[in-house]
Enzyme design. Structure first.
Site, short mmCIF file in Angstrom:
data_model
loop_
_atom_site.label_atom_id
_atom_site.label_comp_id
_atom_site.label_asym_id
_atom_site.label_seq_id
_atom_site.Cartn_x
_atom_site.Cartn_y
_atom_site.Cartn_z
N ARG A 108 0.87 -1.17 0.00
CA ARG A 108 0.00 0.00 0.00
C ARG A 108 0.91 1.22 0.00
O ARG A 108 1.67 1.45 0.95
CB ARG A 108 -0.90 0.01 1.24
N HIS A 135 -7.20 1.02 -6.82
CA HIS A 135 -7.51 0.44 -5.50
C HIS A 135 -8.31 -0.86 -5.72
O HIS A 135 -9.49 -0.94 -5.38
CB HIS A 135 -8.31 1.44 -4.68
N GLN A 138 -10.36 -2.89 -2.94
CA GLN A 138 -11.59 -2.18 -2.56
C GLN A 138 -12.73 -2.54 -3.51
O GLN A 138 -13.89 -2.64 -3.10
CB GLN A 138 -11.34 -0.67 -2.58
N ASP A 231 -16.11 9.61 -2.08
CA ASP A 231 -14.84 9.43 -1.37
C ASP A 231 -14.43 10.80 -0.85
O ASP A 231 -15.02 11.82 -1.24
CB ASP A 231 -13.79 8.87 -2.36
N CYS A 272 -15.80 4.47 0.68
CA CYS A 272 -14.68 3.57 1.01
C CYS A 272 -14.06 3.89 2.36
O CYS A 272 -13.26 3.10 2.87
CB CYS A 272 -13.64 3.60 -0.10
N ARG A 317 -14.23 -5.61 3.09
CA ARG A 317 -12.83 -5.52 2.71
C ARG A 317 -12.07 -6.76 3.16
O ARG A 317 -11.24 -7.30 2.43
CB ARG A 317 -12.17 -4.28 3.36
#
Length: 339
Positions: A108, A135, A138, A231, A272, A317
């Protein structure tokens, strides 16, 4: 080994077909059911997993850690102060070292090039926990959530409103196009996705039948949508004028009026996380005091309302990351003919 996914890395959605992504979504739903029934599923017994984090994280770190433990693997967290990634040691050299000791690597961080180099040089599966461009873990969680709610994906309409140039917008756009989900994006013109990403999505939509709409009109964007997604307006590490960004994006805030504008009672709301929906965070309080706004991309009323599925999405997730790790590193029976 009869596993279609075995040894593959999971770096971006564009690398996978609709059948492959749908398999991972369905496998995640299956693993969630096993977890709820307390049925052990140690597909990665004895494996060692390196978790590389240049960026801080709540959901991604927790998901990889719990998922690895549930699968019987041993996760090791390596933060930005623990390793020399690109600082005193090149990414390629680090990849070779870690690949000789670990069975899989999560990354990440900032550069998509870094996660690609890790995959190329390590010789083990590498999973993208987030980069500035994409991502992908996700996405499995998000479309898993949509499938849990609606029972299917094909033909649904998903709208993303807000900052349309970030990794989330990129990922949702191309994943919708791959899976045949109609996608609408509402953002000011200067915050719409890069032309290359739009053209990639449009090419994929030709095959799946997905309809893609990019507009600067929030009401056009949300009309007839089955799900609204947003987001945070300023991404981690991004240098912008907060006042200018907030002013530009306030019309795209998911509030009750925008939710009503879908014209559907069944529309769900997704995010998210983290979300600036109140003043209960240091940054949220600071922005509220400086700019006179107590809520940013989503209002508290909607965030905590009956249409919100943000915490179901957050839990997913873990289940989706577990599916990705098990499929790419586990001794599973997944016949090639399935794909």
């Amino acid at each position: 080994m009869n596993n279609h996914f075995y040894g593959q890395s999971f770096l971006k959605e564009l690398d996978f077909s609709a059948k492959e992504l749908n398999y991972l979504i369905d496998f995640a739903i299956h693993l969630k059911a096993l977890k709820q029934q307390h049925i052990p599923h140690p597909y990665l017994q004895g494996k060692n997993i390196a978790l590389l984090f240049e960026k801080t994280s709540t959901r991604t770190r927790s998901s990889f850690t719990v998922a690895a433990n549930d699968l019987g693997a041993n996760p090791e967290f390596l933060g930005k102060n623990d390793i020399q990634l690109g600082n005193k040691e090149s990414v390629a050299d680090t990849a070779k070292v870690l690949g000789s000791m670990y069975d899989g690597i999560e990354f990440r961080g900032f550069k998509q090039k870094d996660v690609e180099t890790l995959a190329q040089e390590s010789g083990v599966p590498v999973w993208n926990g987030l980069t500035d461009d994409w991502h992908p873990t996700q996405m499995i969680a998000d479309f898993m959530t949509l499938k849990e709610v609606y029972g299917h994906l094909q033909g649904l309409t998903l709208t993303y409103v807000g900052d349309g140039r970030n990794n989330m917008a990129n990922s949702i756009l191309v994943t919708s196009a791959i899976l045949g989900v109609n996608f609408k994006l509402g953002a000011p013109q200067h915050l719409q996705p890069a032309p290359t990403v739009i053209s990639q999505a449009q090419a994929l939509a030709q095959t799946s039948g997905a309809q893609i709409t990019i507009t600067d009109d929030p009401l056009t964007a949300v009309k007839d949508s089955d799900a609204l997604y947003t987001d945070i307006w300023i991404s981690m590490g991004e240098t912008v004028d907060p006042a200018e960004r907030i002013q530009a994006l306030l019309p795209y805030q998911i509030n009750q009026d925008l939710l009503n504008a879908t014209g559907k009672d069944s529309t769900i709301v997704m995010h998210c996380l983290p979300a600036y929906h109140d003043k209960e965070t240091t940054i949220g309080k600071q922005l509220a005091e400086e700019f006179g706004v107590s809520e940013l991309e989503i209002t508290n009323e909607v965030f905590l309302g009956q249409h919100s599925h943000v915490f179901q999405e957050a839990e997913n997730r873990m289940h989706s990351i577990k599916a990705i790790m098990a499929a790419t590193l586990g001794d599973l029976f997944i016949p090639e003919e399935f794909f």
